[in-house]
Design a protein around this motif. Structure first.
Motif, PDB file in Angstrom:
ATOM      1  N   HIS A  13       1.155  -1.303   0.044  1.00  0.00           N
ATOM      2  CA  HIS A  13       0.360  -0.182  -0.001  1.00  0.00           C
ATOM      3  C   HIS A  13       0.783   1.382   0.065  1.00  0.00           C
ATOM      4  O   HIS A  13       2.007   1.886   0.652  1.00  0.00           O
ATOM      5  CB  HIS A  13      -0.513  -0.013   0.887  1.00  0.00           C
ATOM      6  CG  HIS A  13      -1.546  -1.116   1.752  1.00  0.00           C
ATOM      7  ND1 HIS A  13      -2.780  -1.457   0.872  1.00  0.00           N
ATOM      8  CD2 HIS A  13      -1.728  -1.894   1.722  1.00  0.00           C
ATOM      9  CE1 HIS A  13      -3.558  -2.148   0.417  1.00  0.00           C
ATOM     10  NE2 HIS A  13      -3.483  -3.119   1.205  1.00  0.00           N
ATOM     11  N   ILE A  14       0.265   1.479  -0.938  1.00  0.00           N
ATOM     12  CA  ILE A  14       1.710   3.473  -1.195  1.00  0.00           C
ATOM     13  C   ILE A  14       0.783   4.365  -0.900  1.00  0.00           C
ATOM     14  O   ILE A  14      -0.351   4.694  -2.007  1.00  0.00           O
ATOM     15  CB  ILE A  14       2.167   3.283  -2.425  1.00  0.00           C
ATOM     16  CG1 ILE A  14       3.729   2.204  -2.321  1.00  0.00           C
ATOM     17  CG2 ILE A  14       2.730   4.879  -2.835  1.00  0.00           C
ATOM     18  CD1 ILE A  14       4.063   1.720  -3.500  1.00  0.00           C
ATOM     19  N   PRO A  15       0.339   5.547  -0.032  1.00  0.00           N
ATOM     20  CA  PRO A  15       1.272   5.764   1.075  1.00  0.00           C
ATOM     21  C   PRO A  15       0.330   4.134   1.536  1.00  0.00           C
ATOM     22  O   PRO A  15      -0.418   3.317   1.273  1.00  0.00           O
ATOM     23  CB  PRO A  15       0.892   6.576   1.820  1.00  0.00           C
ATOM     24  CG  PRO A  15      -0.297   7.210   1.515  1.00  0.00           C
ATOM     25  CD  PRO A  15      -0.828   6.478  -0.103  1.00  0.00           C
ATOM     26  N   PRO A  16       1.519   3.124   3.323  1.00  0.00           N
ATOM     27  CA  PRO A  16       1.101   2.435   3.736  1.00  0.00           C
ATOM     28  C   PRO A  16      -0.338   2.677   4.345  1.00  0.00           C
ATOM     29  O   PRO A  16       0.048   4.151   5.151  1.00  0.00           O
ATOM     30  CB  PRO A  16       2.187   2.470   4.431  1.00  0.00           C
ATOM     31  CG  PRO A  16       3.525   3.272   4.224  1.00  0.00           C
ATOM     32  CD  PRO A  16       3.088   4.184   3.335  1.00  0.00           C
ATOM     33  N   GLN A  17      -1.136   1.388   5.066  1.00  0.00           N
ATOM     34  CA  GLN A  17      -2.366   1.681   5.609  1.00  0.00           C
ATOM     35  C   GLN A  17      -1.685   2.561   6.922  1.00  0.00           C
ATOM     36  O   GLN A  17      -0.653   2.227   7.616  1.00  0.00           O
ATOM     37  CB  GLN A  17      -2.835   0.390   6.015  1.00  0.00           C
ATOM     38  CG  GLN A  17      -3.330  -0.509   4.475  1.00  0.00           C
ATOM     39  CD  GLN A  17      -3.795  -1.665   4.942  1.00  0.00           C
ATOM     40  OE1 GLN A  17      -3.408  -2.674   5.680  1.00  0.00           O
ATOM     41  NE2 GLN A  17      -4.963  -1.986   4.768  1.00  0.00           N
ATOM     42  N   ASP A  18      -3.158   3.434   7.588  1.00  0.00           N
ATOM     43  CA  ASP A  18      -2.681   3.679   9.154  1.00  0.00           C
ATOM     44  C   ASP A  18      -1.798   4.471   8.895  1.00  0.00           C
ATOM     45  O   ASP A  18      -1.051   5.419  10.611  1.00  0.00           O
ATOM     46  CB  ASP A  18      -2.811   2.617   9.830  1.00  0.00           C
ATOM     47  CG  ASP A  18      -3.198   1.469   9.607  1.00  0.00           C
ATOM     48  OD1 ASP A  18      -4.507   2.033   9.577  1.00  0.00           O
ATOM     49  OD2 ASP A  18      -3.693   0.335  10.511  1.00  0.00           O
ATOM     50  N   ILE A  19      -1.037   5.371   7.405  1.00  0.00           N
ATOM     51  CA  ILE A  19      -0.062   6.357   8.341  1.00  0.00           C
ATOM     52  C   ILE A  19      -0.785   7.676   8.578  1.00  0.00           C
ATOM     53  O   ILE A  19      -0.019   8.121   9.543  1.00  0.00           O
ATOM     54  CB  ILE A  19       0.458   6.341   6.702  1.00  0.00           C
ATOM     55  CG1 ILE A  19       1.504   7.463   6.694  1.00  0.00           C
ATOM     56  CG2 ILE A  19      -0.619   7.238   6.032  1.00  0.00           C
ATOM     57  CD1 ILE A  19       2.836   7.905   5.937  1.00  0.00           C
ATOM     58  N   PHE A  20      -1.172   8.023   8.025  1.00  0.00           N
ATOM     59  CA  PHE A  20      -2.342   9.111   8.748  1.00  0.00           C
ATOM     60  C   PHE A  20      -3.231   8.894   9.940  1.00  0.00           C
ATOM     61  O   PHE A  20      -2.829   9.801  11.074  1.00  0.00           O
ATOM     62  CB  PHE A  20      -3.618   9.021   8.131  1.00  0.00           C
ATOM     63  CG  PHE A  20      -3.084   9.661   6.618  1.00  0.00           C
ATOM     64  CD1 PHE A  20      -2.753  10.952   6.399  1.00  0.00           C
ATOM     65  CD2 PHE A  20      -3.693   8.646   5.208  1.00  0.00           C
ATOM     66  CE1 PHE A  20      -2.320  11.036   5.002  1.00  0.00           C
ATOM     67  CE2 PHE A  20      -3.282   9.129   4.432  1.00  0.00           C
ATOM     68  CZ  PHE A  20      -2.541  10.379   3.801  1.00  0.00           C
ATOM     69  N   LEU A  24      -0.632  11.203  13.833  1.00  0.00           N
ATOM     70  CA  LEU A  24      -2.452  12.050  14.635  1.00  0.00           C
ATOM     71  C   LEU A  24      -1.750  11.992  15.554  1.00  0.00           C
ATOM     72  O   LEU A  24      -1.313  12.413  17.302  1.00  0.00           O
ATOM     73  CB  LEU A  24      -3.112  11.711  14.177  1.00  0.00           C
ATOM     74  CG  LEU A  24      -3.750  12.007  12.401  1.00  0.00           C
ATOM     75  CD1 LEU A  24      -5.372  11.682  12.266  1.00  0.00           C
ATOM     76  CD2 LEU A  24      -3.976  14.286  12.803  1.00  0.00           C
ATOM     77  N   ASP A  25      -0.808  10.403  15.990  1.00  0.00           N
ATOM     78  CA  ASP A  25      -0.875  10.269  16.988  1.00  0.00           C
ATOM     79  C   ASP A  25       0.569  10.272  17.890  1.00  0.00           C
ATOM     80  O   ASP A  25       0.895  11.084  18.507  1.00  0.00           O
ATOM     81  CB  ASP A  25      -0.822   8.441  17.213  1.00  0.00           C
ATOM     82  CG  ASP A  25      -1.944   7.454  17.021  1.00  0.00           C
ATOM     83  OD1 ASP A  25      -2.677   8.411  18.174  1.00  0.00           O
ATOM     84  OD2 ASP A  25      -1.929   6.159  16.910  1.00  0.00           O
ATOM     85  N   GLN A  26       1.352   9.982  16.249  1.00  0.00           N
ATOM     86  CA  GLN A  26       2.433  11.480  16.973  1.00  0.00           C
ATOM     87  C   GLN A  26       2.679  12.245  17.122  1.00  0.00           C
ATOM     88  O   GLN A  26       3.477  12.923  18.057  1.00  0.00           O
ATOM     89  CB  GLN A  26       3.612  11.310  16.170  1.00  0.00           C
ATOM     90  CG  GLN A  26       4.492   9.595  15.299  1.00  0.00           C
ATOM     91  CD  GLN A  26       5.125   9.512  14.151  1.00  0.00           C
ATOM     92  OE1 GLN A  26       5.863  11.041  13.521  1.00  0.00           O
ATOM     93  NE2 GLN A  26       4.946   8.254  14.550  1.00  0.00           N
ATOM     94  N   VAL A  27       1.842  13.302  16.173  1.00  0.00           N
ATOM     95  CA  VAL A  27       1.024  15.348  16.449  1.00  0.00           C
ATOM     96  C   VAL A  27       0.776  14.749  17.987  1.00  0.00           C
ATOM     97  O   VAL A  27       0.914  15.702  18.245  1.00  0.00           O
ATOM     98  CB  VAL A  27       0.820  15.306  15.731  1.00  0.00           C
ATOM     99  CG1 VAL A  27       0.213  16.729  16.087  1.00  0.00           C
ATOM    100  CG2 VAL A  27       1.511  15.446  14.278  1.00  0.00           C
ATOM    101  N   GLU A  28       0.157  14.062  18.345  1.00  0.00           N
ATOM    102  CA  GLU A  28      -0.632  14.206  19.395  1.00  0.00           C
ATOM    103  C   GLU A  28       0.704  14.295  20.774  1.00  0.00           C
ATOM    104  O   GLU A  28       0.790  14.761  21.766  1.00  0.00           O
ATOM    105  CB  GLU A  28      -1.613  13.351  19.306  1.00  0.00           C
ATOM    106  CG  GLU A  28      -2.612  13.623  20.928  1.00  0.00           C
ATOM    107  CD  GLU A  28      -3.776  12.398  20.773  1.00  0.00           C
ATOM    108  OE1 GLU A  28      -3.998  12.235  22.444  1.00  0.00           O
ATOM    109  OE2 GLU A  28      -4.226  12.298  20.135  1.00  0.00           O
ATOM    110  N   LYS A  29       1.345  13.132  20.316  1.00  0.00           N
ATOM    111  CA  LYS A  29       2.605  12.500  21.331  1.00  0.00           C
ATOM    112  C   LYS A  29       3.115  14.106  21.547  1.00  0.00           C
ATOM    113  O   LYS A  29       3.366  14.343  22.605  1.00  0.00           O
ATOM    114  CB  LYS A  29       2.922  11.275  21.245  1.00  0.00           C
ATOM    115  CG  LYS A  29       2.672  10.385  21.414  1.00  0.00           C
ATOM    116  CD  LYS A  29       2.878   9.123  21.162  1.00  0.00           C
ATOM    117  CE  LYS A  29       2.654   7.795  20.617  1.00  0.00           C
ATOM    118  NZ  LYS A  29       2.940   7.151  20.659  1.00  0.00           N
TER     119      LYS A  29
END
Length: 61
Positions: A13-20, A24-29
């Motif tokens: 999958h391009i982009p990989p599945q669940d990339i967004f 968002l998890d990284q931004v929240e952290k």
């Protein structure tokens, strides 16, 4: 966009599945870390003071 290879059962999958969701998890952290650093800086600041907030609901607002 999904890319499949005919000689394999593997799907890429391009982009990989669940990339967004991961982003968002990284931004929240990161936001949590920034908030904590701001809190620590403020609490260690010579300008720190207690602030009391009061809220009330108004009819028709």
């Amino acid at each position: 966009m999904i890319m499949q290879f005919h000689d394999s059962d593997e799907t890429i999958h391009i982009p990989p599945q669940d990339i967004f969701e991961d982003l968002l998890d990284q931004v929240e952290k990161l936001q949590t870390q920034v908030d904590e650093l701001k809190r620590l800086q403020y609490s260690n600041s010579s300008n720190a003071r207690d602030v009391f907030l009061y809220g009330c609901e108004l009819a028709g607002s």
